[in-house]
Design an enzyme around this catalytic site. Structure first.
Site, PDB file in Angstrom:
ATOM      1  N   ASP A  30     -12.367  23.971 -17.261  1.00  0.00           N
ATOM      2  CA  ASP A  30     -11.196  23.605 -17.622  1.00  0.00           C
ATOM      3  C   ASP A  30     -11.014  22.079 -17.676  1.00  0.00           C
ATOM      4  OD1 ASP A  30      -8.380  23.900 -18.519  1.00  0.00           O
ATOM      5  OD2 ASP A  30      -8.736  26.136 -17.605  1.00  0.00           O
TER       6      ASP A  30
ATOM      7  N   ASP B 291      -6.995  21.964 -21.935  1.00  0.00           N
ATOM      8  CA  ASP B 291      -5.808  22.293 -21.591  1.00  0.00           C
ATOM      9  C   ASP B 291      -4.740  21.405 -22.605  1.00  0.00           C
ATOM     10  OD1 ASP B 291      -3.769  23.808 -19.698  1.00  0.00           O
ATOM     11  OD2 ASP B 291      -3.021  21.656 -19.270  1.00  0.00           O
TER      12      ASP B 291
ATOM     13  N   GLU C 142      -6.729  24.509 -26.227  1.00  0.00           N
ATOM     14  CA  GLU C 142      -5.424  25.231 -26.174  1.00  0.00           C
ATOM     15  C   GLU C 142      -4.322  24.427 -26.686  1.00  0.00           C
ATOM     16  OE1 GLU C 142      -2.305  26.851 -22.712  1.00  0.00           O
ATOM     17  OE2 GLU C 142      -2.889  25.009 -22.943  1.00  0.00           O
TER      18      GLU C 142
ATOM     19  N   HIS D  50      -3.941  33.351 -18.139  1.00  0.00           N
ATOM     20  CA  HIS D  50      -3.304  33.000 -16.611  1.00  0.00           C
ATOM     21  C   HIS D  50      -1.762  32.897 -16.775  1.00  0.00           C
ATOM     22  CE1 HIS D  50      -4.420  29.356 -18.006  1.00  0.00           C
ATOM     23  NE2 HIS D  50      -3.706  28.665 -17.070  1.00  0.00           N
ATOM     24  N   ASP D  51      -1.486  32.387 -17.855  1.00  0.00           N
ATOM     25  CA  ASP D  51       0.066  31.842 -18.238  1.00  0.00           C
ATOM     26  C   ASP D  51       1.065  33.137 -19.009  1.00  0.00           C
ATOM     27  OD1 ASP D  51      -0.592  29.280 -17.598  1.00  0.00           O
ATOM     28  OD2 ASP D  51      -1.246  28.843 -19.580  1.00  0.00           O
TER      29      ASP D  51
HETATM   30  O1  TEU Z   1      -0.428  25.869 -20.421  1.00  0.00           O
HETATM   31  C1  TEU Z   1       0.209  25.343 -21.362  1.00  0.00           C
HETATM   32  C2  TEU Z   1       1.431  25.764 -21.871  1.00  0.00           C
HETATM   33  O2  TEU Z   1       2.201  25.092 -22.402  1.00  0.00           O
HETATM   34  C3  TEU Z   1       1.766  27.129 -21.811  1.00  0.00           C
HETATM   35  O3  TEU Z   1       0.921  28.164 -21.717  1.00  0.00           O
HETATM   36  C4  TEU Z   1       2.839  27.367 -20.499  1.00  0.00           C
HETATM   37  O4  TEU Z   1       2.219  26.999 -19.079  1.00  0.00           O
HETATM   38  C5  TEU Z   1       3.579  28.472 -20.441  1.00  0.00           C
HETATM   39  O5  TEU Z   1       3.916  28.819 -21.638  1.00  0.00           O
HETATM   40  C6  TEU Z   1       4.832  28.238 -19.704  1.00  0.00           C
HETATM   41  O6  TEU Z   1       5.266  29.806 -19.527  1.00  0.00           O
HETATM   42  C7  TEU Z   1      -1.486  25.085 -19.851  1.00  0.00           C
HETATM   43  C8  TEU Z   1      -1.986  25.676 -18.474  1.00  0.00           C
HETATM   44  O7  TEU Z   1      -2.787  26.863 -19.071  1.00  0.00           O
HETATM   45  C9  TEU Z   1      -0.937  26.455 -17.627  1.00  0.00           C
HETATM   46  O8  TEU Z   1      -1.515  26.887 -16.722  1.00  0.00           O
HETATM   47  C10 TEU Z   1      -0.407  24.893 -17.145  1.00  0.00           C
HETATM   48  O9  TEU Z   1       0.809  25.035 -16.369  1.00  0.00           O
HETATM   49  C11 TEU Z   1       0.170  23.786 -18.025  1.00  0.00           C
HETATM   50  O10 TEU Z   1      -0.953  23.887 -19.036  1.00  0.00           O
HETATM   51  C12 TEU Z   1       0.030  22.531 -17.752  1.00  0.00           C
HETATM   52  O11 TEU Z   1      -1.105  22.127 -17.283  1.00  0.00           O
END
Ligand code: TEU
Ligand code: CA
Length: 535
Positions: free
Chosen positions: A100, A195, A237, A311-312
C-alpha cells in the site's frame, strides 16, 4: 486496437488487512509472520498477487493509513527481515506481492510534519498551511482545517486531523517521495496500491479535490520517476473520480496507472448526497446500470479492478446478500462481479463467507471514522439507537474483525484477546470447515477463479447486459471471438421467471447442483450460474 494483456490483467489479487489476518506471536494483533504462515492457504484459493494494507511505522490512528516513517516497519507487525522473508516466500510460491502506498497524507507524527509545524525552512511547505480556514469538511466528518498553536496557522487534512495532507506542489517533497518509492521497489516488490491517489492533484483554494487540476501532471511525473520500464502493477484507489476519468487514467497507452478502483457501485445504498451514514436499500436496477456503464466505458480503453468489499466497506455479503440464503448469495455475488472484465480483487474472508458485526456498545468499535461520526451525530442531537443502526450497517469495522480460521477460541486467529472482537459466528463460518466441505463458498471461489483463467472470454470478452429493467436478476453475456457465455445472478429470495431462449448450452459453474433449464423457465433463490452457449 486490441489490448495487450499483461500478467496483472489476468491475475487474481487477494487483499490482506494485516491487523486482522493471523497473529503469530499471540499478542492479539495480526502480523507479517502470521501472513507468511498462511501463504499456502492463499495460494490454494488460486491467488496470484497479495496486497498488504500498510505495515509501515505508524501511531495507528487510522490503522496504518497514517504513516510516521515510510522506511520502517511498525514493530507490532514485525520487522524488515520479516517482510523480506514474506516477499521471498510469496515469490517462492509463484505469487507476487504489492504494498500500500499512502502519499496523499502522512501521520502528524511524521518528522516532516513536526518540522513543518516548527516552520523549519526546509519543511515548512511540505504540508498545506493557511492563515484562515475555509468551510471544507473532512471525509471522516468535522472541518478539514485544524489550528496549530506552534505555527499559528491552520493545516489541511481531508481525513483525520492526525493525517495532514502533503503539499504536492512542492517539488522537493515529490522527489523525496519518489526516492522512497524506488527504495521499496528495489526490495523486489511487484507494485503498489495507491491510496486515494485521485486527491494528489487538488487545488485547496479552488476547493477541487478528487480529480483536481494537477492530477495528470503529478501522476505522470510519478510514473516517469518510479514506474516506467518496470515489470510491476499499480492500482489507484480513486473514490472521487468518474468512470470515464478512471478509464482514461488506466489506458495502456497513457503513463499513469495500470488499473483503477473506482467507486461508482459503492454508494448505491446511501441516500444520494447525504453521505455514507444515510441508509437506503439497494436498487438492483441502479446497480446493473452502473456496472453496465463501467463495463462499456473501460472496454478496450482502460482497465478496472473488480471489487465489492475492502477494509473500508462492509462485507458485501452482509450488505447485499440474503440472511436466508447466505451460502447461495455469497457465491452469487462472487459470480456477478468476477464474471465481468477486469482484475478480480478478493478481500480476506469473502472467500469463506464472513459477515459483518453489530456491537451494541460504541466502545467495542475501534475505527476512527466510526468513533468520530458517533460523537458528531450525538452532539447534533441524533438518538443513540438511530446512530447505531447506521454504524451496524456501515462501520468500517464490519470488515476488519479477525479472520476466522477455525472453531477454536478467537477463531484460531490468536490465543490472546484480539484488538477487535471476533465475529461470534466463527464456530460455523471459518476456513477450516470451508475447506472440508466441497460445497462451501471457498470451493466455489476456487472453481470460479479457475474458470476465469481457462476461458479467454473473461479477460477479453465484451459485456452485454440482459433485461436491464428486471429488478430480480443481474445477468449478462460475455462474448469473445466465436464464444458466448451467459452469467445469471438472482438477487431474489423467491423463485423467479427467467426467459431462457438457448437450445444448446453447458453449465460451467452454478451454486445449485442440478438446475435443468430444459425443463424450467425459472431460477431458484439467489441462483448463480455461468453457461457456455452453443456446442
Ligand atoms: O480510503 C479512502 C476513502 O476515501 C474511503 O474509502 C473512506 O475511507 C471511506 O469511504 C470512509 O468511509 C483510503 C483507505 O482505504 C482508508 O482506510 C483510509 O482511512 C483513507 O484512505 C485515508 O488514508
Ligand atoms: Ca502479533
Amino acid at each position: 486496437m486490441e489490448k495487450k494483456i499483461k500478467w496483472f490483467n489476468q491475475a487474481v489479487v487477494y487483499q490482506i488487512y494485516p491487523l486482522s489476518f493471523k497473529d503469530s506471536n499471540d499478542d492479539g494483533i495480526g502480523d507479517i509472520n502470521g501472513i507468511t504462515s498462511k501463504l499456502s492457504y492463499i495460494k490454494s484459493l488460486g491467488v496470484d498477487v497479495i496486497w498488504l494494507s500498510p505495515v509501515y511505522q505508524s501511531p495507528m490512528k487510522d490503522n496504518g493509513y497514517d504513516i510516521s516513517d515510510y522506511k520502517k516497519i511498525n514493530p507490532i507487525f514485525g520487522n524488515m527481515n520479516d517482510l523480506k522473508n514474506l516477499i521471498k516466500n510469496t515469490h517462492a510460491k509463484g505469487m507476487k506481492i504489492i504494498m500500500d502506498l499512502v502519499i496523499n497524507h502522512t501521520s502528524d507524527q511524521h518528522s516532516w510534519f513536526k518540522k513543518s509545524q516548527q516552520n523549519d525552512l526546509a519543511y515548512r511547505d511540505y504540508y498545506i498551511w493557511r492563515d484562515e480556514p475555509t468551510d471544507v469538511s473532512s471525509i471522516f466528518g468535522g472541518s478539514a482545517w485544524t489550528y496549530c498553536e506552534k505555527r499559528k496557522q491552520y493545516y489541511f487534512h481531508l481525513f483525520a486531523k492526525e493525517q495532514p495532507d502533503l503539499n504536492w506542489h512542492n517539488p522537493k517533497l515529490r522527489n523525496e517521495l519518489y526516492q522512497m518509492i524506488n527504495e521499496w521497489l528495489s526490495l523486489g516488490i511487484d507494485g503498489f496500491r495507491l491510496d486515494v491517489i485521485d486527491l494528489i492533484g487538488k487545488d485547496v483554494d479552488d476547493k477541487k479535490f478528487a480529480n483536481g487540476p494537477y492530477l495528470k501532471k503529478y501522476l505522470k511525473e510519478l510514473y516517469t520517476a518510479c514506474f516506467a520500464g518496470k515489470d510491476i502493477m499499480t492500482v489507484g484507489e480513486m473514490p472521487g473520480i468518474s468512470i470515464e476519468r478512471a478509464s482514461e487514467l488506466t489506458n495502456e497507452h497513457e503513463p499513469y496507472l495500470n488499473m483503477a478502483f473506482q467507486f461508482s457501485h459503492i454508494s448505491l445504498d446511501e441516500i444520494k448526497g447525504q453521505g455514507k451514514w444515510a441508509l437506503k436499500d439497494l436498487d438492483l436496477i441502479e446497480l446493473k446500470q452502473t456496472f453496465n456503464h463501467v463495463q462499456q466505458t473501460f472496454y478496450k480503453k482502460g482497465w478496472n479492478a473488480l471489487f465489492l468489499s475492502n477494509h473500508d466497506q462492509p462485507r458485501v455479503l452482509f450488505r447485499y446478500g440474503s440472511k436466508k440464503y447466505p451460502q447461495a448469495s455469497a457465491k452469487m455475488l462472487a459470480t456477478m462481479i468476477y464474471g465481468m472484465q477486469g482484475t478480480p480483487f478478493i478481500y480476506q474472508g469473502e472467500e469463506i463467507g464472513m459477515t459483518g458485526i453489530a456491537f451494541k456498545d460504541i466502545n467495542n468499535y475501534q475505527d476512527i471514522e466510526t468513533k468520530q461520526i458517533y460523537d458528531i451525530l450525538i452532539k447534533k442531537g441524533f438518538k443513540h439507537q438511530d446512530i447505531m443502526r447506521s454504524i451496524h450497517k456501515k462501520s468500517r469495522d464490519n470488515s476488519r474483525t479477525p479472520f476466522q480460521w477455525d472453531e477454536s477460541t478467537y477463531g484460531g486467529f490468536s490465543r490472546h484477546k484480539p484488538w477487535l472482537q471476533v465475529n461470534e459466528n466463527y464456530k460455523s463460518i471459518n476456513a477450516k470447515n470451508n475447506i472440508e466441505n466441497e460445497n462451501s463458498v471457498f470451493h466455489y471461489y476456487k472453481k470460479l477463479l479457475k474458470l476465469r483463467k481457462e476461458h479467454d472470454v473473461f479477460t477479453y470478452g465484451d459485456f452485454q447486459i440482459l433485461e436491464l429493467d428486471n429488478p430480480n436478476h443481474f445477468s449478462y453475456y460475455r462474448t469473445f471471438e466465436d464464444e458466448k457465455y451467459l452469467v445469471i445472478c438472482s438477487f431474489s429470495e423467491k423463485e423467479q421467471p427467467f426467459n431462457f431462449s438457448h437450445q444448446k448450452f453447458r453449465v460451467l459453474i452454478s451454486n445449485y447442483n442440478d438446475i435443468d433449464f430444459e425443463y424450467r423457465q425459472t431460477i431458484p433463490p439467489y441462483y448463480a450460474g455461468i453457461l457456455k452457449i452453443g456446442d
